[in-house]
Design a protein around this motif. Structure first.
Motif, PDB file in Angstrom:
ATOM      1  N   VAL A 120      33.372  17.334  -1.222  1.00 21.73           N
ATOM      2  CA  VAL A 120      33.735  16.188  -0.386  1.00 21.73           C
ATOM      3  C   VAL A 120      35.225  15.886  -0.532  1.00 21.73           C
ATOM      4  CG1 VAL A 120      33.466  13.674  -0.172  1.00 21.73           C
ATOM      5  CG2 VAL A 120      31.453  15.141  -0.258  1.00 21.73           C
ATOM      6  N   THR A 121      35.726  15.917  -1.758  1.00 19.37           N
ATOM      7  CA  THR A 121      37.155  15.668  -1.991  1.00 19.37           C
ATOM      8  C   THR A 121      37.999  16.760  -1.362  1.00 19.37           C
ATOM      9  OG1 THR A 121      36.642  14.516  -4.052  1.00 19.37           O
ATOM     10  CG2 THR A 121      38.912  15.297  -3.759  1.00 19.37           C
ATOM     11  N   PHE A 122      37.569  18.017  -1.521  1.00 17.99           N
ATOM     12  CA  PHE A 122      38.281  19.129  -0.898  1.00 17.99           C
ATOM     13  C   PHE A 122      38.411  18.892   0.608  1.00 17.99           C
ATOM     14  CE2 PHE A 122      37.569  22.898   1.701  1.00 17.99           C
ATOM     15  CZ  PHE A 122      38.734  23.607   1.456  1.00 17.99           C
ATOM     16  N   LYS A 123      37.314  18.513   1.259  1.00 18.15           N
ATOM     17  CA  LYS A 123      37.328  18.290   2.704  1.00 18.15           C
ATOM     18  C   LYS A 123      38.202  17.096   3.082  1.00 18.15           C
ATOM     19  CE  LYS A 123      32.890  20.425   3.738  1.00 18.15           C
ATOM     20  NZ  LYS A 123      31.522  20.203   4.226  1.00 18.15           N
ATOM     21  N   SER A 124      38.132  16.028   2.303  1.00 20.96           N
ATOM     22  CA  SER A 124      38.958  14.848   2.573  1.00 20.96           C
ATOM     23  C   SER A 124      40.441  15.203   2.500  1.00 20.96           C
ATOM     24  CB  SER A 124      38.654  13.725   1.572  1.00 20.96           C
ATOM     25  OG  SER A 124      37.363  13.228   1.753  1.00 20.96           O
ATOM     26  N   LEU A 125      40.805  15.966   1.491  1.00 18.27           N
ATOM     27  CA  LEU A 125      42.205  16.379   1.345  1.00 18.27           C
ATOM     28  C   LEU A 125      42.609  17.347   2.451  1.00 18.27           C
ATOM     29  CD1 LEU A 125      42.368  16.737  -2.520  1.00 18.27           C
ATOM     30  CD2 LEU A 125      43.822  15.240  -1.121  1.00 18.27           C
ATOM     31  N   ARG A 126      41.746  18.298   2.753  1.00 20.14           N
ATOM     32  CA  ARG A 126      42.044  19.259   3.813  1.00 20.14           C
ATOM     33  C   ARG A 126      42.270  18.549   5.146  1.00 20.14           C
ATOM     34  NH1 ARG A 126      37.174  22.662   5.591  1.00 20.14           N
ATOM     35  NH2 ARG A 126      36.780  20.639   6.482  1.00 20.14           N
ATOM     36  N   ASP A 127      41.474  17.529   5.410  1.00 16.91           N
ATOM     37  CA  ASP A 127      41.572  16.802   6.673  1.00 16.91           C
ATOM     38  C   ASP A 127      42.905  16.069   6.839  1.00 16.91           C
ATOM     39  OD1 ASP A 127      39.059  17.727   7.294  1.00 16.91           O
ATOM     40  OD2 ASP A 127      38.043  15.811   6.917  1.00 16.91           O
ATOM     41  N   VAL A 128      43.578  15.801   5.722  1.00 11.19           N
ATOM     42  CA  VAL A 128      44.877  15.114   5.798  1.00 11.19           C
ATOM     43  C   VAL A 128      46.024  16.040   5.403  1.00 11.19           C
ATOM     44  CG1 VAL A 128      43.913  12.801   5.500  1.00 11.19           C
ATOM     45  CG2 VAL A 128      44.597  14.121   3.479  1.00 11.19           C
ATOM     46  N   GLY A 129      45.749  17.351   5.423  1.00 13.54           N
ATOM     47  CA  GLY A 129      46.790  18.332   5.136  1.00 13.54           C
ATOM     48  C   GLY A 129      47.044  18.565   3.661  1.00 13.54           C
ATOM     49  N   GLY A 130      46.111  18.165   2.804  1.00 14.89           N
ATOM     50  CA  GLY A 130      46.288  18.324   1.365  1.00 14.89           C
ATOM     51  C   GLY A 130      45.441  19.435   0.798  1.00 14.89           C
ATOM     52  N   ARG A 131      45.491  19.553  -0.539  1.00 14.51           N
ATOM     53  CA  ARG A 131      44.719  20.580  -1.233  1.00 14.51           C
ATOM     54  C   ARG A 131      44.212  20.078  -2.568  1.00 14.51           C
ATOM     55  NH1 ARG A 131      47.982  25.966  -1.752  1.00 14.51           N
ATOM     56  NH2 ARG A 131      46.222  26.540  -3.034  1.00 14.51           N
TER      57      ARG A 131
ATOM     58  N   GLY B 197      36.525   8.013  -7.796  1.00 14.83           N
ATOM     59  CA  GLY B 197      37.876   8.127  -8.346  1.00 14.83           C
ATOM     60  C   GLY B 197      38.748   9.064  -7.527  1.00 14.83           C
ATOM     61  N   LEU B 198      38.189  10.188  -7.120  1.00 14.82           N
ATOM     62  CA  LEU B 198      38.960  11.146  -6.317  1.00 14.82           C
ATOM     63  C   LEU B 198      39.238  10.590  -4.926  1.00 14.82           C
ATOM     64  CD1 LEU B 198      37.231  14.457  -7.428  1.00 14.82           C
ATOM     65  CD2 LEU B 198      39.495  13.614  -8.097  1.00 14.82           C
ATOM     66  N   GLN B 199      38.283   9.882  -4.344  1.00 10.99           N
ATOM     67  CA  GLN B 199      38.501   9.295  -3.027  1.00 10.99           C
ATOM     68  C   GLN B 199      39.598   8.231  -3.076  1.00 10.99           C
ATOM     69  OE1 GLN B 199      37.141  10.469  -0.098  1.00 10.99           O
ATOM     70  NE2 GLN B 199      38.748   9.180   0.750  1.00 10.99           N
ATOM     71  N   GLN B 200      39.681   7.505  -4.183  1.00 14.31           N
ATOM     72  CA  GLN B 200      40.746   6.517  -4.346  1.00 14.31           C
ATOM     73  C   GLN B 200      42.117   7.188  -4.317  1.00 14.31           C
ATOM     74  OE1 GLN B 200      39.824   4.317  -7.922  1.00 14.31           O
ATOM     75  NE2 GLN B 200      38.214   3.128  -6.916  1.00 14.31           N
ATOM     76  N   LEU B 201      42.213   8.378  -4.914  1.00 15.21           N
ATOM     77  CA  LEU B 201      43.482   9.121  -4.873  1.00 15.21           C
ATOM     78  C   LEU B 201      43.852   9.471  -3.435  1.00 15.21           C
ATOM     79  CD1 LEU B 201      43.008  11.604  -7.853  1.00 15.21           C
ATOM     80  CD2 LEU B 201      44.454   9.560  -7.804  1.00 15.21           C
ATOM     81  N   VAL B 202      42.876   9.969  -2.694  1.00 15.28           N
ATOM     82  CA  VAL B 202      43.114  10.344  -1.301  1.00 15.28           C
ATOM     83  C   VAL B 202      43.510   9.106  -0.495  1.00 15.28           C
ATOM     84  CG1 VAL B 202      42.097  11.337   0.795  1.00 15.28           C
ATOM     85  CG2 VAL B 202      41.535  12.306  -1.445  1.00 15.28           C
ATOM     86  N   ASP B 203      42.773   8.016  -0.698  1.00 12.77           N
ATOM     87  CA  ASP B 203      43.062   6.776   0.028  1.00 12.77           C
ATOM     88  C   ASP B 203      44.442   6.223  -0.316  1.00 12.77           C
ATOM     89  OD1 ASP B 203      40.548   7.003   1.141  1.00 12.77           O
ATOM     90  OD2 ASP B 203      39.646   5.450  -0.138  1.00 12.77           O
ATOM     91  N   ALA B 204      44.900   6.486  -1.548  1.00 14.61           N
ATOM     92  CA  ALA B 204      46.210   6.004  -1.990  1.00 14.61           C
ATOM     93  C   ALA B 204      47.351   6.884  -1.480  1.00 14.61           C
ATOM     94  CB  ALA B 204      46.253   5.935  -3.513  1.00 14.61           C
ATOM     95  N   GLY B 205      47.008   7.993  -0.817  1.00 18.27           N
ATOM     96  CA  GLY B 205      48.039   8.840  -0.234  1.00 18.27           C
ATOM     97  C   GLY B 205      48.307  10.136  -0.963  1.00 18.27           C
ATOM     98  N   ASP B 206      47.601  10.385  -2.069  1.00 23.46           N
ATOM     99  CA  ASP B 206      47.775  11.658  -2.760  1.00 23.46           C
ATOM    100  C   ASP B 206      47.274  12.782  -1.857  1.00 23.46           C
ATOM    101  OD1 ASP B 206      48.875  10.688  -5.137  1.00 23.46           O
ATOM    102  OD2 ASP B 206      46.911  10.294  -5.989  1.00 23.46           O
ATOM    103  N   ARG B 207      48.049  13.841  -1.766  1.00 29.13           N
ATOM    104  CA  ARG B 207      47.673  14.958  -0.907  1.00 29.13           C
ATOM    105  C   ARG B 207      47.491  16.258  -1.679  1.00 29.13           C
ATOM    106  NH1 ARG B 207      46.068  11.446   1.406  1.00 29.13           N
ATOM    107  NH2 ARG B 207      46.817  10.523   3.327  1.00 29.13           N
ATOM    108  N   GLN B 208      48.097  16.349  -2.851  1.00 27.51           N
ATOM    109  CA  GLN B 208      47.989  17.550  -3.683  1.00 27.51           C
ATOM    110  C   GLN B 208      47.409  17.123  -5.020  1.00 27.51           C
ATOM    111  OE1 GLN B 208      48.646  20.448  -2.228  1.00 27.51           O
ATOM    112  NE2 GLN B 208      49.445  19.434  -0.417  1.00 27.51           N
TER     113      GLN B 208
END
Length: 107
Positions: free
Chosen positions: A51-62, A19-30
């Motif tokens: 894993v979600t923290f790292k995925s977001l960090r890698d795209v400039g998110g938090r 579910g969290l990865q889907q958010l990242v894939d959909a463009g959510d950054r914060q």
């Protein structure tokens, strides 16, 4: 803001991670996770959060955790996850910090 409820363990961690990865894939950054409804967390769910923290960090998110119960906060502290992922007393505090960061970035 995403509300998370129940026990976060090896049975539910894959669903959380997906579910969290889907958010990242959909463009959510914060992403703010409302953890008020979570009474238990184990290492597999901690892994999903990291894993979600790292995925977001890698795209400039938090990733921010909000309204974390004392027992869960204790697990985050013992495992030092609280040193990596920001934890807030309330969803409002997490969202206020989000707005202040967005404002500072000009957006």
């Amino acid at each position: 803001m995403v509300e998370v409820r129940g026990e976060l363990d090896m049975a539910t961690a894959p669903q959380l991670r997906e579910g969290l990865q889907q958010l990242v894939d959909a463009g959510d950054r914060q992403v703010v996770l409302d953890m008020a409804g979570v009474g238990f967390i184990d290492s597999s769910a901690l892994g999903a959060l990291v894993v979600t923290f790292k995925s977001l960090r890698d795209v400039g998110g938090r990733l921010r955790l909000a309204a974390v119960r004392p027992a869960v906060r204790g697990v985050l502290r013992i495992t030092s996850v609280d040193r990596v992922i920001d934890i807030y007393d309330s969803v409002q505090a997490a969202e206020a910090d989000l707005r202040s960061v967005d404002g500072a970035a000009g957006g």
